[in-house]
Design a protein around this motif. Sequence first.
Motif, short mmCIF file in Angstrom:
data_model
loop_
_atom_site.label_atom_id
_atom_site.label_comp_id
_atom_site.label_asym_id
_atom_site.label_seq_id
_atom_site.Cartn_x
_atom_site.Cartn_y
_atom_site.Cartn_z
N ALA A 104 -64.02 -45.24 50.69
CA ALA A 104 -65.27 -46.01 50.24
C ALA A 104 -66.22 -45.38 49.27
O ALA A 104 -66.58 -45.69 47.92
CB ALA A 104 -65.25 -47.16 50.68
N ALA A 105 -66.93 -44.46 49.67
CA ALA A 105 -67.93 -43.54 49.18
C ALA A 105 -67.45 -42.78 47.97
O ALA A 105 -67.91 -42.43 46.78
CB ALA A 105 -68.88 -42.55 50.15
N ASN A 106 -66.02 -42.15 48.35
CA ASN A 106 -65.60 -41.93 46.99
C ASN A 106 -64.73 -42.92 46.16
O ASN A 106 -63.35 -42.15 46.09
CB ASN A 106 -64.58 -40.68 47.87
N ASN A 107 -64.71 -44.29 46.22
CA ASN A 107 -63.92 -45.02 45.80
C ASN A 107 -62.36 -45.08 45.46
O ASN A 107 -61.53 -45.20 45.29
CB ASN A 107 -63.80 -44.44 43.38
N ILE A 108 -61.93 -44.73 47.19
CA ILE A 108 -61.22 -44.82 47.21
C ILE A 108 -60.51 -46.35 48.37
O ILE A 108 -61.63 -46.49 49.89
CB ILE A 108 -60.53 -43.72 48.73
N VAL A 109 -60.25 -47.02 47.91
CA VAL A 109 -59.66 -48.23 49.12
C VAL A 109 -58.73 -48.07 50.00
O VAL A 109 -57.58 -48.11 49.32
CB VAL A 109 -59.87 -49.55 48.33
N SER A 153 -54.38 -49.18 40.33
CA SER A 153 -55.46 -50.25 40.51
C SER A 153 -56.11 -49.37 39.48
O SER A 153 -56.29 -47.85 39.56
CB SER A 153 -56.24 -50.30 41.59
N GLN A 154 -58.00 -49.64 39.22
CA GLN A 154 -59.01 -48.39 38.87
C GLN A 154 -59.73 -47.84 39.38
O GLN A 154 -59.09 -46.35 39.21
CB GLN A 154 -59.80 -49.87 37.65
N GLU A 155 -59.99 -48.01 40.73
CA GLU A 155 -59.83 -47.44 41.73
C GLU A 155 -59.05 -46.78 42.69
O GLU A 155 -57.48 -47.53 42.49
CB GLU A 155 -61.20 -48.34 42.30
N ARG A 177 -56.50 -47.18 45.79
CA ARG A 177 -56.43 -48.19 46.43
C ARG A 177 -55.36 -47.83 47.02
O ARG A 177 -53.59 -47.29 46.48
CB ARG A 177 -55.80 -49.35 46.27
#
Length: 172
Positions: free
Chosen positions: A75-80, A160-162, A164
Motif C-alpha cells: 500500500a505504501a508503494n501504491n499497490i492495492v 487503474s491509476q494506481e 491494483r
Amino acid sequence: MDEAYDSNNSLYERIKFLAIHSSNLDEFFRVKIRKLLTKNSKKNTELLNKILAEVNLQQNRFGAIWKKSILPELAANNIVYYENQELLEEHLEEIEYYFKSIILSYIQVIYISINQPKTYFLNNRSLYFLVKLKDTSGNFNYAYLNIPSDKLDRFKQLQSQEIRIILFRLIL
C-alpha cells in the motif's frame, strides 16, 4: 520465513520467500506426510499431530507477516492488493471480461452429488477450488473447479491509476 520477515530484504524478495515457504510446505505434505499416513500407528499419529501443530503456528506467522508487513508495504508503494475489500465498480466490467474471455475456457466444473456417488479423481500437483452452490429451492450442492495454474497467472493487474492486483480465486 525469517527472510520474509526481515525488512532489510526488498519487498519483492520478501514476497518470493513467502512463496518459497508455501511451495516447500506443499511438497512436504505431498511427500513426507503421505509416507507417514501410509504407516498407520500410534507413534505416527502422535508425530502427525505434532507436525500439524507446528504447521499451524507457521501458517499463523505467515499470515501475520503478510497482513502486518507485506500488505502495508504494498500500500505504501501504491499497490492495492484486493483481498477482503469490496471491488470498485470501475473494475467489475474488466474482471467479468477477463473471466469470460480468458479464464472460463480453462475451467472444468465437476459437480459433487450425494445422490450419485462417484469416485472423484484429483490430479496430483494440481490446484482445485471448492465451490458451495445454492439452487433456487435453497438446497446446497458442491462442485470443484480445476485451477489451471500452468496456463494462467495467479494474479491479475487491473487497469487503474494506481496498481491494483486481484488474486485469481477472487475472480472466480
